[in-house]
Design a protein around this motif. Sequence first.
Motif, PDB file in Angstrom:
ATOM      1  N   UNK A 221       0.860  -1.190   0.000  1.00 30.40           N
ATOM      2  CA  UNK A 221       0.000   0.000   0.000  1.00 30.40           C
ATOM      3  C   UNK A 221       0.895   1.239   0.000  1.00 30.40           C
ATOM      4  N   UNK A 222       0.993   1.902  -1.114  1.00 33.25           N
ATOM      5  CA  UNK A 222       1.666   3.196  -1.128  1.00 33.25           C
ATOM      6  C   UNK A 222       3.173   3.153  -1.273  1.00 33.25           C
ATOM      7  N   UNK A 223       3.730   1.993  -1.432  1.00 32.10           N
ATOM      8  CA  UNK A 223       5.177   1.913  -1.660  1.00 32.10           C
ATOM      9  C   UNK A 223       5.375   1.283  -3.031  1.00 32.10           C
TER      10      UNK A 223
END
Length: 227
Positions: A221-223
Amino acid sequence: MDVDTALRTRGSTRAFLDRPVTRAQVTSILDAARFAPSGTNVQPWQVHVVAGPVRDRIVADVREAATHERDAHQAPFDFYPTTWREPYLGRRRACGWGLYTTLGITKGDHAAGLAQELRNYSFFDAPVGLFAFIDDDLPVGSWVDLGMFVQSVMLAAQAAGLATCPQYSWAAFHRVVRGILGTPDHMTLVCGIALGYPDPAAPVNGFRPGRLDVDGFTTWHGLGAET
Ligand SMILES: Cc1cc2nc3c(=O)[nH]c(=O)nc-3n(C[C@H](O)[C@H](O)[C@H](O)COP(=O)(O)O)c2cc1C
């Protein structure tokens, strides 16, 4: 040895050399493992170290019980699911078959399977055994803590040139073990750990069950992959 190497090279060892391990070596391992984290630092682990005549008595009595009165003994807690389902069933089967194939045990050879199970109760010939206990009124969080401690013991042993096998199998015979060690009823035997020098010539020690790769158990998530 750095942590990454210890993590990648540790493996469950099921054949040990007839070479003693000293109290100073075990102390040094436990002295490192005591830095394992625990929720609010409760440090719920309690360890009994056995070697020499006490170890031999436990091995003799538990092997006797496992051979002649297996059904009279039961672990005080569930470690495995009562009903297996995928994906865990497949992983468990792959592990069991892989181990048996390495040992040359064919499907349906119950006598050979039983003999291998019994080797647990000799600590696979390791000269030292550790028993990890926990107070039975401590909840699941403390069991998580204990798991971290056990892994810390195994990594510290690996870094010291020793090898280990964590062993739930001892839990079934907790009454026999506790009777010999004199531990009170409220102490739950969680697992044993065989500790010694690995036998490099034993094929069983070459068995290394595979692992999922990172994306097999991670959701990102988000990386981003590029960062
Ligand atoms: C808590 C715990 C209990 C285990 N109990 C046993 C056991 O009783 N006998 C055994 O041969 N292996 C036992 N194992 C070893 C596992 O089979 C092994 O960790 C797994 O197959 C992964 O292999 P590796 O440890 O060589 O990486 C246990 C492992 C853990 C973590």
